[in-house]
Write a protein that holds these residues in place. Structure first.
Motif, PDB file in Angstrom:
ATOM      1  N   PRO A  86       0.926  -1.263   0.020  1.00 22.86           N
ATOM      2  CA  PRO A  86       0.010  -0.046  -0.054  1.00 22.86           C
ATOM      3  C   PRO A  86       0.855   1.498   0.009  1.00 22.86           C
ATOM      4  O   PRO A  86       1.887   1.314   0.584  1.00 22.86           O
ATOM      5  CB  PRO A  86      -0.825   0.028   1.278  1.00 22.86           C
ATOM      6  CG  PRO A  86       0.126  -1.115   2.164  1.00 22.86           C
ATOM      7  CD  PRO A  86       0.727  -2.103   1.215  1.00 22.86           C
ATOM      8  N   ILE A  87       0.587   2.351  -0.809  1.00 25.68           N
ATOM      9  CA  ILE A  87       1.319   3.681  -0.932  1.00 25.68           C
ATOM     10  C   ILE A  87       0.231   4.562  -0.808  1.00 25.68           C
ATOM     11  O   ILE A  87      -0.615   4.649  -1.189  1.00 25.68           O
ATOM     12  CB  ILE A  87       2.111   3.561  -2.156  1.00 25.68           C
ATOM     13  CG1 ILE A  87       3.073   4.659  -2.243  1.00 25.68           C
ATOM     14  CG2 ILE A  87       1.132   3.527  -3.459  1.00 25.68           C
ATOM     15  CD1 ILE A  87       4.021   4.856  -3.285  1.00 25.68           C
ATOM     16  N   LEU A  88       1.005   5.599   0.209  1.00 23.71           N
ATOM     17  CA  LEU A  88       0.091   6.782   0.288  1.00 23.71           C
ATOM     18  C   LEU A  88       1.035   7.907  -0.256  1.00 23.71           C
ATOM     19  O   LEU A  88       2.205   8.093  -0.041  1.00 23.71           O
ATOM     20  CB  LEU A  88      -0.046   7.082   1.938  1.00 23.71           C
ATOM     21  CG  LEU A  88      -0.750   8.627   2.128  1.00 23.71           C
ATOM     22  CD1 LEU A  88      -2.182   8.500   1.874  1.00 23.71           C
ATOM     23  CD2 LEU A  88      -0.551   8.801   3.787  1.00 23.71           C
ATOM     24  N   ILE A  89       0.692   8.672  -1.329  1.00 25.32           N
ATOM     25  CA  ILE A  89       1.150   9.777  -1.922  1.00 25.32           C
ATOM     26  C   ILE A  89       0.853  11.051  -1.523  1.00 25.32           C
ATOM     27  O   ILE A  89      -0.301  11.555  -1.587  1.00 25.32           O
ATOM     28  CB  ILE A  89       1.094   9.567  -3.579  1.00 25.32           C
ATOM     29  CG1 ILE A  89       1.539   8.027  -3.999  1.00 25.32           C
ATOM     30  CG2 ILE A  89       2.101  10.388  -4.167  1.00 25.32           C
ATOM     31  CD1 ILE A  89       0.723   7.812  -5.269  1.00 25.32           C
ATOM     32  N   GLY A  90       1.708  11.919  -0.719  1.00 27.17           N
ATOM     33  CA  GLY A  90       1.393  13.303  -0.225  1.00 27.17           C
ATOM     34  C   GLY A  90       1.662  14.397  -1.133  1.00 27.17           C
ATOM     35  O   GLY A  90       2.851  14.233  -1.565  1.00 27.17           O
ATOM     36  N   THR A  91       0.576  15.035  -1.561  1.00 30.41           N
ATOM     37  CA  THR A  91       0.694  16.259  -2.380  1.00 30.41           C
ATOM     38  C   THR A  91       0.679  17.277  -1.847  1.00 30.41           C
ATOM     39  O   THR A  91      -0.055  17.352  -0.705  1.00 30.41           O
ATOM     40  CB  THR A  91      -0.122  16.182  -3.685  1.00 30.41           C
ATOM     41  OG1 THR A  91      -1.372  15.927  -3.174  1.00 30.41           O
ATOM     42  CG2 THR A  91       0.195  14.889  -4.347  1.00 30.41           C
ATOM     43  N   ALA A  92       1.169  18.481  -2.146  1.00 34.50           N
ATOM     44  CA  ALA A  92       1.245  20.000  -1.218  1.00 34.50           C
ATOM     45  C   ALA A  92      -0.054  20.541  -1.933  1.00 34.50           C
ATOM     46  O   ALA A  92      -0.766  21.397  -0.737  1.00 34.50           O
ATOM     47  CB  ALA A  92       2.501  20.622  -1.535  1.00 34.50           C
ATOM     48  N   GLN A  93      -0.684  20.415  -3.014  1.00 36.06           N
ATOM     49  CA  GLN A  93      -1.766  21.194  -3.404  1.00 36.06           C
ATOM     50  C   GLN A  93      -2.792  20.223  -4.236  1.00 36.06           C
ATOM     51  O   GLN A  93      -2.296  19.223  -4.783  1.00 36.06           O
ATOM     52  CB  GLN A  93      -1.190  22.162  -4.518  1.00 36.06           C
ATOM     53  CG  GLN A  93      -0.264  22.995  -3.863  1.00 36.06           C
ATOM     54  CD  GLN A  93       0.943  24.027  -4.772  1.00 36.06           C
ATOM     55  OE1 GLN A  93       0.446  23.808  -5.989  1.00 36.06           O
ATOM     56  NE2 GLN A  93       1.489  24.779  -4.368  1.00 36.06           N
ATOM     57  N   VAL A  94      -4.169  20.904  -4.321  1.00 39.39           N
ATOM     58  CA  VAL A  94      -5.211  20.076  -5.073  1.00 39.39           C
ATOM     59  C   VAL A  94      -4.615  19.976  -6.410  1.00 39.39           C
ATOM     60  O   VAL A  94      -4.824  18.777  -7.041  1.00 39.39           O
ATOM     61  CB  VAL A  94      -6.324  20.857  -4.895  1.00 39.39           C
ATOM     62  CG1 VAL A  94      -7.442  20.112  -5.902  1.00 39.39           C
ATOM     63  CG2 VAL A  94      -6.898  21.204  -3.469  1.00 39.39           C
ATOM     64  N   ASP A  95      -3.996  20.999  -7.141  1.00 39.66           N
ATOM     65  CA  ASP A  95      -3.820  20.661  -8.601  1.00 39.66           C
ATOM     66  C   ASP A  95      -2.598  19.894  -8.512  1.00 39.66           C
ATOM     67  O   ASP A  95      -2.647  18.954  -9.838  1.00 39.66           O
ATOM     68  CB  ASP A  95      -3.373  21.901  -9.429  1.00 39.66           C
ATOM     69  CG  ASP A  95      -2.405  22.732  -8.650  1.00 39.66           C
ATOM     70  OD1 ASP A  95      -1.787  22.498  -7.594  1.00 39.66           O
ATOM     71  OD2 ASP A  95      -1.950  23.930  -9.110  1.00 39.66           O
ATOM     72  N   ASP A  96      -1.832  19.715  -7.783  1.00 32.70           N
ATOM     73  CA  ASP A  96      -0.874  18.431  -7.879  1.00 32.70           C
ATOM     74  C   ASP A  96      -1.335  17.147  -7.898  1.00 32.70           C
ATOM     75  O   ASP A  96      -0.980  16.018  -8.723  1.00 32.70           O
ATOM     76  CB  ASP A  96       0.395  18.750  -6.681  1.00 32.70           C
ATOM     77  CG  ASP A  96       1.143  19.814  -6.881  1.00 32.70           C
ATOM     78  OD1 ASP A  96       1.296  20.214  -8.031  1.00 32.70           O
ATOM     79  OD2 ASP A  96       2.040  20.079  -6.079  1.00 32.70           O
ATOM     80  N   SER A  97      -2.388  17.070  -6.975  1.00 33.12           N
ATOM     81  CA  SER A  97      -3.101  15.807  -6.742  1.00 33.12           C
ATOM     82  C   SER A  97      -3.529  15.305  -8.318  1.00 33.12           C
ATOM     83  O   SER A  97      -3.720  14.102  -8.334  1.00 33.12           O
ATOM     84  CB  SER A  97      -3.850  15.645  -5.681  1.00 33.12           C
ATOM     85  OG  SER A  97      -5.019  16.513  -5.933  1.00 33.12           O
ATOM     86  N   GLU A  98      -4.343  16.295  -8.964  1.00 36.00           N
ATOM     87  CA  GLU A  98      -5.018  16.082 -10.071  1.00 36.00           C
ATOM     88  C   GLU A  98      -4.185  15.978 -11.343  1.00 36.00           C
ATOM     89  O   GLU A  98      -4.350  14.992 -12.138  1.00 36.00           O
ATOM     90  CB  GLU A  98      -5.968  17.119 -10.336  1.00 36.00           C
ATOM     91  CG  GLU A  98      -7.148  17.129  -9.265  1.00 36.00           C
ATOM     92  CD  GLU A  98      -8.038  18.208  -9.382  1.00 36.00           C
ATOM     93  OE1 GLU A  98      -7.867  19.201 -10.012  1.00 36.00           O
ATOM     94  OE2 GLU A  98      -9.086  18.211  -8.869  1.00 36.00           O
ATOM     95  N   VAL A  99      -2.934  16.323 -11.100  1.00 38.57           N
ATOM     96  CA  VAL A  99      -1.772  16.141 -12.130  1.00 38.57           C
ATOM     97  C   VAL A  99      -1.502  14.614 -12.132  1.00 38.57           C
ATOM     98  O   VAL A  99      -1.294  13.820 -13.042  1.00 38.57           O
ATOM     99  CB  VAL A  99      -0.616  17.078 -12.069  1.00 38.57           C
ATOM    100  CG1 VAL A  99       0.348  16.429 -12.764  1.00 38.57           C
ATOM    101  CG2 VAL A  99      -1.018  18.442 -12.477  1.00 38.57           C
TER     102      VAL A  99
END
Length: 874
Positions: free
Chosen positions: A425-438
């Motif tokens: 299992p992997i949890l990927i932490g992004t700093a911004q909403v648009d990063d998560s959508e990219v």
């Protein structure tokens, strides 16, 4: 050389107390349920008999541990007991994720509730408040304590009932709002809070540090300036990059000389920064910030045609929160949604100053040590790191850093693909909403099934997190800080390495990165963490080194940059931004400390008015100040430095003497010097007001007198204070300009603020005296001569309007006032109608007005012009 590990005084006390708790455990475990429950009453009696909380602490904690074991089926570990003692000592307990902070809180909350004082547990959201109150409440209820939940939008009586409980759970912001609202009530019975004694803050760093930049504000009274927002927005849309400058380090934005020239031309100004243009300049500054600094899907999102703020530290929507000082409206104009009216600030307080009102404060979190200096400086709280129950075996790998963003995303996708293949299992932490959508798009293209959790999916948060530890789960999450829900890897997931936490950008604070890492490796589980970074990340963009670094490292192409120096540079940048943010919060606090002292004085005086049954002494002080300010008013001083006797008498008679038989004349006051005149005016006002007070007692009794006076004074207090807050707000906004004159903005603000506060106290005294002397309820109940005399006094001699209209208007006012007081006295509708009918008949007879004339004047259909002029109060 052997290293020496320093132990704080709190930690030494905690370890010594733990030994005593463990000594008590065998004896306490022998008690029946009834005997264990009875311990609560026993402890309370012992405290009343003179034992101190410190003396009974070991036994209390042992009882709490046994009750937790019996009710929840979980025996608190020794480290949880140590954490609880740290909390009871008024410090911050840093406990790693998964160490059971919620259970840790039970013992210190129980210990402090035994005193009968207010005990509040503060959480970051209502979901956690309800969850913890229900689960931990089972233990408290078992031990005979009542538990309440305080929520936003709750009815006042339900809030009061919640605060009356032994333990109350609440969202931190709602506590502050309740405090402000309690200091706006018109009677002490309307207050909901019962004291600020002890508070335990969950996710203490999130509340006291991350959210400390924005004050709590209660707003009201629409202030329509939408045309200014639109004008500023349209102007900013015409600017190009040469017209403004962004300071990336401080996130500030300014017009350049070219931009100022363009503004002068656009708005047809000679000088944009003339004082008369100050409001528009402020709007332009906000529009600049909205367009050039604030980013959609980073600082805010648009949902249902509304601007909703995103908490940059937790990734959550901040319900009911809005930017102040017109920035919210600037963003609305930018996003072409409805621009709401900017509101007036009615009450405000910073988180720092609100929580410092508590007699005792403690908190727990997974990460606080990096901010210990701030906790000590501002809250006088030490941070104590509580050891983990089991050793941490998680592997924290070195960061991988790439030259550009594209290379970073390629490396991230490659790594996710590798990890997904082995079902870890992997949890990927992004700093911004648009990063998560990219990243979402990248993973879709690779055919990797995954779940996205960001501000837009906030409602399904708990469900998404619950699945994140399952075999083969891929979860993208915007800023996992403060989520409050543990990720528990399944047995199969642990066999393939446990939870893998992959960070895609360093946050502004090391604490946030540590919180993300802390999602893995809980309670001795295996786990792995790694960060993938690039020179295009926000952390590097904030400093003027990006282009230089990209040139140095361009030879690496799509490969990771080797060496420790680049990692140290990222860490250095992070520490520098932490420093900026600390300075920013310290600045907010310094400026708020000025208004805090003023707010404390105003609220203290307000409480005095609420709690006094006889306000006579307060009123006499107000009259004394009002008399001095009126006599010394420069408006009545002629050029030859003598008093304008005619103007002075007219002013005093019209504003203070309308309901009295006393009128001041120029001949009468001519013989006094200034000091004697102050005393003469003051003595006359006191004498006349005593007569008015007696009228109120005759009509409504002593209780009615106090109620009437209290309402009048508090309304003056509140309106003057609200105006003062807004004046101070504008003053703070403008003080930064004094830096150009080599002056300290804070010192200038303090000096001018003190002057404004003196003006505020004078305004309250004069306004209070005027309103008390003009209280029409204080007119005699039956003396028609007095009423006629007052009415004659109110008439404007130069007014050519029909006197009947004036009389009818006056009668309407008297009837409306009487109606209001009858309602307050709790009379039935039928009784009120009978009294009003009798009173109306008496007044029509005294003023020689026929019933027909009265009805016609009050009928808008028969006589629109007449009705419009009269505007009857009823």
């Amino acid at each position: 050389m052997k290293s020496f590990k320093f132990k704080s005084a709190e930690m030494r006390i905690a370890e010594a107390t733990l030994r005593k708790i463990n000594d008590w455990e065998p004896k306490i475990s022998q008690l029946t349920d009834e005997e264990l429950k009875h311990k609560t009453n026993e402890f309370r009696e012992r405290l009343k008999s003179g034992e101190t909380p410190e003396q009974i602490r070991p036994e209390v904690f042992a009882v709490s541990r046994e009750a937790t074991k019996r009710v929840l089926g979980k025996r608190p570990y020794d480290v949880q007991m140590i954490g609880g003692i740290i909390l009871d000592l008024g410090s911050v307990a840093e406990m790693k994720t998964g160490e059971g902070k919620t259970i840790t809180s039970i013992a210190p909350v129980y210990q402090n509730a035994l005193t009968g004082n207010s005990v509040i547990v503060s959480t970051v959201n209502e979901y956690l408040a309800e969850r913890d109150a229900e689960e931990m409440g089972l233990v408290f209820n078992f031990l005979g304590l009542s538990v309440g939940i305080n929520k936003a939008q709750m009815a006042t009586d339900l809030k009061r009932a919640a605060y009356a409980c032994d333990v109350v759970y609440s969202v931190h912001s709602e506590l502050g709002f309740d405090y402000l609202r309690d200091n706006m009530v018109m009677s002490k019975e309307e207050k909901v809070q019962r004291g600020l004694d002890y508070i335990l803050l969950d996710e203490v760093d999130s509340i006291l540090i991350d959210e400390a930049k924005t004050p709590l504000i209660i707003s009201g009274g629409d202030n329509d300036e939408s045309n200014l927002y639109t004008a500023a927005d349209l102007f900013v849309r015409t600017l190009n990059q040469d017209d403004y400058f962004i300071d990336e380090e401080t996130k500030s934005v300014y017009l350049t000389d070219k931009g100022i020239e363009k503004a002068n031309k656009y708005f047809n100004f000679t000088n944009l920064y003339d004082i008369q243009n100050s409001e528009l300049v402020h709007r332009i500054q906000n529009a600049l910030r909205a367009h050039k600094v604030m980013k959609l899907d980073v600082e805010y999102i648009v949902r249902n045609d509304k601007i909703e703020l995103v908490d940059s530290f937790t990734g959550r929507i901040m319900e009911g929160r809005a930017y102040s000082e017109g920035l919210q409206q600037a963003i609305q104009a930018k996003e072409r949604v409805e621009v709401e009216n900017e509101t007036k600030t009615l009450a405000t307080i910073t988180y720092q100053n609100f929580f410092r009102l508590f007699k005792k404060i403690s908190g727990m979190t997974g990460t606080a040590l990096t901010e210990e200096k701030e906790f000590i400086d501002i809250y006088n709280m030490r941070v104590n790191v509580v050891p983990t129950n089991k050793p941490v075996v998680r592997i924290d790998d070195k960061d991988e850093i790439y030259v550009d963003m594209h290379s970073k995303w390629k490396a991230v996708v490659k790594e996710v693909k590798r990890v997904y293949k082995r079902k870890q299992p992997i949890l990927i932490g992004t700093a911004q909403v648009d990063d998560s959508e990219v990243l979402h798009e990248y993973l879709l293209n690779e055919g990797i099934p995954h779940t996205v959790l960001n501000a837009k999916q906030d409602a399904s948060e708990a469900e998404i997190i619950a699945q994140a530890g399952q075999l083969g789960a891929v979860t993208i999450a915007t800023n996992m800080a403060g989520r409050g829900t543990d990720i528990k890897p399944s047995k199969e997931a642990l066999e393939v390495g446990g939870l893998y936490v992959l960070g895609t950008e360093k946050a502004e604070s090391r604490r946030i990165d540590n919180q993300l890492k802390g999602r893995s490796g809980r309670q001795g589980d295996v786990g792995y963490t790694k960060f993938f970074l690039s020179l295009d990340d926000q952390l590097i963009l904030r400093f003027s080194v990006q282009d230089h670094w990209k040139e140095i490292f361009k030879s690496y192409g799509e490969d990771p940059i080797a060496g420790e120096s680049i990692r140290k540079a990222f860490l250095s940048a992070q520490k520098k931004i932490e420093g900026f943010n600390y300075d920013s919060r310290k600045s907010v606090l310094n400026f708020d400390d000025v208004i805090r002292q003023q707010r404390d004085l105003i609220y203290e005086q307000r409480d005095l008015i609420l709690n006094r049954d006889d306000l006579g002494s307060i009123i006499r002080k107000m009259i004394a100040v009002a008399a001095e300010q009126t006599v010394n008013n420069p408006y009545f001083v002629k050029k030859n430095n003598t008093l304008d006797l005619e103007g002075f008498c007219n002013y005093v008679n019209n504003n203070f003497m309308q309901l009295t038989n006393k009128q001041f004349t120029p001949d009468e006051i001519r013989k006094f010097d200034r000091e004697d005149l102050i005393n003469y005016i003051r003595d006359n006002w006191n004498k006349e007001y005593e007569k008015l007070r007696q009228n109120l007692i005759n009509k409504f009794g002593v209780g009615g007198l106090a109620e009437s006076e209290r309402e009048i004074i508090l309304r003056v207090f509140d309106l003057a204070w609200q105006d003062h807050i807004n004046v101070m707000d504008k003053l703070r906004r403008s003080t930064h300009l004094v830096q150009y004159a080599q002056k300290n903005p804070y010192q200038v603000y303090t000096k001018l603020g003190s002057k404004k506060f003196k003006e505020l106290t004078n305004t309250i005294a004069i306004g209070g005296t005027v309103n008390l002397m003009k209280n029409y309820d204080a007119m005699p109940a039956t003396n028609s001569l007095d009423i006629q005399w007052v009415f004659k006094n109110m008439m404007n001699k130069n007014d050519s309007n029909d006197n009947n209209l004036k009389k009818i208007n006056f009668i309407n006012h008297l009837l409306a006032s009487e109606h209001e007081h009858l309602i307050k006295r709790g009379l039935s509708l039928e009784e009120i109608e009978n009294v009003i009918a009798s009173k109306k008949e008496q007044l029509l007879r005294e003023f020689k007005i026929t019933e027909k004339e009265f009805e016609k004047a009050n009928n808008p259909i028969e006589n629109n012009a007449l009705a419009e002029e009269i505007k009857p109060a009823l």
